[in-house]
Scaffold this active site. Structure first.
Site, mmCIF file in Angstrom:
data_model
loop_
_atom_site.group_PDB
_atom_site.id
_atom_site.type_symbol
_atom_site.label_atom_id
_atom_site.label_comp_id
_atom_site.label_asym_id
_atom_site.label_seq_id
_atom_site.Cartn_x
_atom_site.Cartn_y
_atom_site.Cartn_z
ATOM 1 N N GLY A 27 2.837 -14.647 4.466
ATOM 2 C CA GLY A 27 1.486 -14.121 4.366
ATOM 3 C C GLY A 27 0.941 -14.060 2.955
ATOM 4 O O GLY A 27 1.067 -15.002 2.161
ATOM 5 N N TYR A 177 -0.605 3.716 10.393
ATOM 6 C CA TYR A 177 -0.821 2.582 9.478
ATOM 7 C C TYR A 177 -1.935 2.921 8.494
ATOM 8 O O TYR A 177 -1.790 2.736 7.281
ATOM 9 C CB TYR A 177 -1.162 1.312 10.254
ATOM 10 C CG TYR A 177 -1.626 0.186 9.346
ATOM 11 C CD1 TYR A 177 -0.719 -0.523 8.569
ATOM 12 C CD2 TYR A 177 -2.978 -0.142 9.248
ATOM 13 C CE1 TYR A 177 -1.135 -1.529 7.711
ATOM 14 C CE2 TYR A 177 -3.410 -1.158 8.395
ATOM 15 C CZ TYR A 177 -2.482 -1.852 7.638
ATOM 16 O OH TYR A 177 -2.910 -2.850 6.786
#
Length: 312
Positions: A27, A177
């Site tokens: 990523g 998160y």
């Protein structure tokens, strides 16, 4: 701060400089590593899966022979692993010029780290807090030393759960998160505040990639978030990862980057586009939040930034 359509082509020559990039095997971290290496930097690839990291390093080297890549294992969720990584860095390096706190996990079911911390908070924040503190002396010896902490536009939707940090009394995968990304933002800004008060040569920057098509969304551990974020959101809304890295690369390399600022995509809602000044939430820059999170993080990790006095 004026960015004016900045892209990777404007990264200066980085020969002789050492960067540490967490999450460097996939990523944003992978593309960041490649961009730094082709400009001449020595990149320490801090990865959880060392075998995968070596494969990625071999692929980059095959594309661009002569790049300087050093693959080292770190599990940011495990503070013992973070200390082992830092010990290895001290054994082999006299300085680190830039640390990019990039690695992250998203939307996990409630899980605890080896030290008993909520896994997203442990990986995304506590591991990076500890790593920064443990490498502080190497960073202070660096040339134009910088710490870049990667947060998310989602930090503006979150609150720090000082009263229930492990989610024992209530847990949602995306809620925690978001909390971890707010912790990233608070840490990066509080670090800037303390470095400034100490008149330190080390500078702290914040960046976020907007909505970028990475494996973070598609590897979320709950099926509903894999569907919403990966299968639906990525094709419709996300920008390519090659553009998502622009804010953190600008923060890490550009002479005009200003410490204590959030660098974000400049398009609508900060979702995509060239780097531009972004908006930090009121919670992210609140001094009391900074003090409380710092004290919580010191207690949780056992790491103290000894050369920095508390912000006044």
């Amino acid at each position: 701060m004026t960015v004016n359509g900045w892209s990777t082509e404007q990264i200066p020559d980085l020969s002789g400089r050492t960067f540490v990039v967490t999450g460097a095997a996939a990523g944003l971290g992978l593309v960041t590593t490649r961009a730094l290496a082709v400009r001449g930097a020595r990149v320490v690839m801090a990865v959880r899966d060392e075998e995968r990291g070596r494969r990625v390093a071999a692929e980059i080297t095959a594309e661009r022979p002569g790049v300087d890549l050093d693959v080292r294992r770190i599990d940011l969720a495990d503070l013992d692993s973070v200390r082992t990584f830092a010990d290895g860095m001290h054994a082999d390096h006299r300085r680190v010029d830039v640390l990019i706190n990039n690695a992250g996990v998203m939307a996990l079911p409630r899980t605890l780290s080896p030290q008993g911390h909520e896994m997203q908070f442990a990986t995304n924040h506590l591991g990076h807090f500890a790593l920064t503190g443990l490498l502080l002396d190497l960073l202070l010896a660096g040339r134009d030393p910088r710490v870049v902490t990667v947060t998310s536009v989602n930090h503006r939707q979150a609150k720090v759960r000082f009263d229930d940090p492990t989610g024992e009394r209530g847990y949602s995968p995306m809620g925690f998160y978001n909390t971890s990304k707010l912790a990233n933002a608070i840490f990066g800004y509080e670090l800037h505040r303390r470095l400034d008060a100490a008149v330190s040569p080390l500078r702290s920057f914040l960046a976020h990639p907007g909505y970028t098509a990475t494996n973070l969304q598609s590897s979320a551990s709950t099926p509903i978030w894999r569907l919403l974020l990966g299968r639906i959101g990525n094709p419709l809304l996300a920008q390519p990862v090659e553009r998502g890295v622009w804010p953190q690369l600008f923060a890490a390399t550009d002479p005009g980057a200003q410490p204590g600022r959030l660098i974000a995509p400049g398009g609508p809602a900060e979702l995509r586009g060239h780097p531009a000044p972004g908006k930090l939430s009121a919670a992210a820059i609140d001094p009391e939040h900074g003090r409380r999170l710092w004290e919580m993080s010191e207690q949780a990790t056992g790491v103290r930034f000894g050369s920095l006095r508390p912000a006044s």
